[in-house]
Scaffold this motif. Structure first.
Motif, PDB file in Angstrom:
ATOM      1  N   CYS A 107       1.524 -14.791 -23.600  1.00 21.97           N
ATOM      2  CA  CYS A 107       2.563 -13.772 -23.395  1.00 21.97           C
ATOM      3  C   CYS A 107       2.748 -13.391 -21.937  1.00 21.97           C
ATOM      4  CB  CYS A 107       2.250 -12.529 -24.220  1.00 21.97           C
ATOM      5  SG  CYS A 107       0.686 -11.713 -23.783  1.00 21.97           S
ATOM      6  N   GLY A 108       1.782 -13.736 -21.064  1.00 22.00           N
ATOM      7  CA  GLY A 108       1.919 -13.359 -19.666  1.00 22.00           C
ATOM      8  C   GLY A 108       2.011 -11.853 -19.516  1.00 22.00           C
ATOM      9  N   ASN A 133      -5.030 -14.663 -18.993  1.00 25.63           N
ATOM     10  CA  ASN A 133      -5.220 -13.824 -17.809  1.00 25.63           C
ATOM     11  C   ASN A 133      -5.466 -12.372 -18.224  1.00 25.63           C
ATOM     12  OD1 ASN A 133      -4.742 -12.147 -15.515  1.00 25.63           O
ATOM     13  ND2 ASN A 133      -3.596 -13.791 -14.545  1.00 25.63           N
ATOM     14  N   PRO A 134      -6.666 -11.834 -17.994  1.00 27.27           N
ATOM     15  CA  PRO A 134      -6.959 -10.462 -18.451  1.00 27.27           C
ATOM     16  C   PRO A 134      -6.118  -9.403 -17.745  1.00 27.27           C
ATOM     17  CG  PRO A 134      -8.745 -11.314 -17.077  1.00 27.27           C
ATOM     18  CD  PRO A 134      -7.830 -12.469 -17.344  1.00 27.27           C
ATOM     19  N   THR A 135      -5.722  -9.643 -16.500  1.00 27.75           N
ATOM     20  CA  THR A 135      -4.883  -8.671 -15.792  1.00 27.75           C
ATOM     21  C   THR A 135      -3.528  -8.526 -16.478  1.00 27.75           C
ATOM     22  OG1 THR A 135      -5.966  -9.220 -13.707  1.00 27.75           O
ATOM     23  CG2 THR A 135      -3.864  -8.064 -13.572  1.00 27.75           C
ATOM     24  N   LEU A 136      -2.944  -9.653 -16.900  1.00 25.49           N
ATOM     25  CA  LEU A 136      -1.660  -9.610 -17.582  1.00 25.49           C
ATOM     26  C   LEU A 136      -1.791  -8.925 -18.936  1.00 25.49           C
ATOM     27  CD1 LEU A 136      -0.411 -13.248 -16.823  1.00 25.49           C
ATOM     28  CD2 LEU A 136      -0.122 -11.169 -15.455  1.00 25.49           C
ATOM     29  N   ILE A 137      -2.868  -9.208 -19.644  1.00 30.79           N
ATOM     30  CA  ILE A 137      -3.091  -8.584 -20.955  1.00 30.79           C
ATOM     31  C   ILE A 137      -3.250  -7.073 -20.807  1.00 30.79           C
ATOM     32  CG2 ILE A 137      -4.862  -8.335 -22.771  1.00 30.79           C
ATOM     33  CD1 ILE A 137      -2.913 -10.599 -23.257  1.00 30.79           C
ATOM     34  N   ARG A 138      -3.990  -6.634 -19.811  1.00 34.17           N
ATOM     35  CA  ARG A 138      -4.166  -5.186 -19.616  1.00 34.17           C
ATOM     36  C   ARG A 138      -2.835  -4.506 -19.338  1.00 34.17           C
ATOM     37  NH1 ARG A 138      -9.029  -6.809 -16.948  1.00 34.17           N
ATOM     38  NH2 ARG A 138      -7.971  -6.826 -14.911  1.00 34.17           N
ATOM     39  N   TRP A 139      -1.969  -5.172 -18.541  1.00 34.78           N
ATOM     40  CA  TRP A 139      -0.675  -4.555 -18.257  1.00 34.78           C
ATOM     41  C   TRP A 139       0.160  -4.455 -19.546  1.00 34.78           C
ATOM     42  CZ3 TRP A 139       4.451  -5.305 -18.859  1.00 34.78           C
ATOM     43  CH2 TRP A 139       5.279  -4.394 -18.207  1.00 34.78           C
ATOM     44  N   CYS A 140       0.199  -5.508 -20.323  1.00 35.28           N
ATOM     45  CA  CYS A 140       0.963  -5.481 -21.583  1.00 35.28           C
ATOM     46  C   CYS A 140       0.446  -4.397 -22.512  1.00 35.28           C
ATOM     47  CB  CYS A 140       0.892  -6.834 -22.275  1.00 35.28           C
ATOM     48  SG  CYS A 140       1.850  -8.138 -21.498  1.00 35.28           S
ATOM     49  N   ALA A 141      -0.869  -4.318 -22.673  1.00 39.03           N
ATOM     50  CA  ALA A 141      -1.451  -3.333 -23.590  1.00 39.03           C
ATOM     51  C   ALA A 141      -1.128  -1.910 -23.162  1.00 39.03           C
ATOM     52  CB  ALA A 141      -2.958  -3.534 -23.672  1.00 39.03           C
TER      53      ALA A 141
END
Length: 279
Positions: A107-108, A133-141
């Protein structure tokens, strides 16, 4: 790969005349920091902010998934890709207004999810995103509706069997070596409900001819799966190219029936799209 000009992710960042230097950096591991430095430079270029009614990720996250910091492209192309996915999914029986479960694999920072998640959830369904990428996942969440989880380069996803009515992925298989791509095709089948649909894009021979590095198209005539810049797997640095016939053969080994392939576009950078059904 999410670039407006796809070849930039493969040959434009590091010029062909510097191939020996590039190969040295790949072998020594220096290519990772250098590639991230180049992405950081792109993110710092001036650009016009875009307000489209949805949370907009920071420019460095946009570059990480798109190869460009252009917010307008990120917004408009994300919206059009989301509409294309859902139109095709509906044609094959998905109804997001009827409690559908949807997975955005790779999902980026939500380029497509930000246009789909709300509708799925309003229809009583579940929307999940997963990314390496955990940084992208944290932003989405923190900014988008739905559930978001980190995955490794190889399966499995931290999700149960037979959960989803739709799995879609835009430009994810395009950054994987063949063995890893085959594993992920099987993983998509695992998390889909029997009879459910996967929509997966890839670089086919048409896309290669019109938008890829010039060496790729001739090579695909003798090698049905080609990896370009074989380092940093899972990032925009590596690109994978395959023929439509070979992609269909790979899908069939993964408990997926190939229903349709929409070839890559000659007019603008549009990857091929495979419509697959879990047996």
């Amino acid at each position: 790969m999410e670039n407006r000009h796809p070849a930039s992710a493969h040959s434009g960042f590091i010029k062909p005349a510097r191939r020996y230097v590039r190969r040295f950096m790949e072998i020594t591991g220096l290519i990772g920091p250098y590639f991230r430095w180049l992405e950081h430079r792109i993110a710092r270029r001036p650009g016009e902010p875009v307000i489209d009614g949805r949370p907009m990720p920071p420019r460095d996250l946009i570059v990480a998934v798109s190869g460009t910091a252009d917010e307008r492209w990120f917004s408009e192309r994300g919206k059009s890709d989301a509409a294309k996915f859902m139109t095709i999914a509906k044609r094959y029986g998905l109804d997001e207004a009827n409690a559908a479960a949807v997975l955005d694999w790779g999902c980026g920072c939500g380029r497509i999810a930000r246009w789909i998640a709300d509708d799925v959830i309003r229809g009583g369904g579940r929307f999940h995103g997963a990314d390496l990428n955990p940084t992208l996942i944290r932003w989405c969440a923190a900014n988008l509706p739905g559930f978001y989880t980190e995955n490794s380069l190889r399966p499995p996803l931290p999700l149960g069997d037979s959960q989803f009515d739709l799995v879609y992925a835009h430009s994810v298989l395009t950054h994987l070596t063949e063995a890893v791509a085959v594993d992920w095709l099987a993983e998509c089948a695992r998390v889909l409900k029997p009879g459910a649909i996967a929509l997966l894009t890839f670089h086919d021979e048409t896309f290669a001819e019109h938008w890829g590095p010039p060496e790729v198209s001739p090579a695909l005539k003798t090698r049905p799966y080609l990896v370009w810049n074989n380092a940093l797997e899972g990032s925009n640095y590596l690109s994978a190219w395959t023929t439509r016939a070979h992609f269909g053969a790979l899908a069939r080994t993964a408990d997926l029936d190939l229903l349709e392939i929409i070839p890559g576009s000659q007019e603008f950078p549009e990857q091929a799209l495979a419509v697959l059904r879990r047996r």
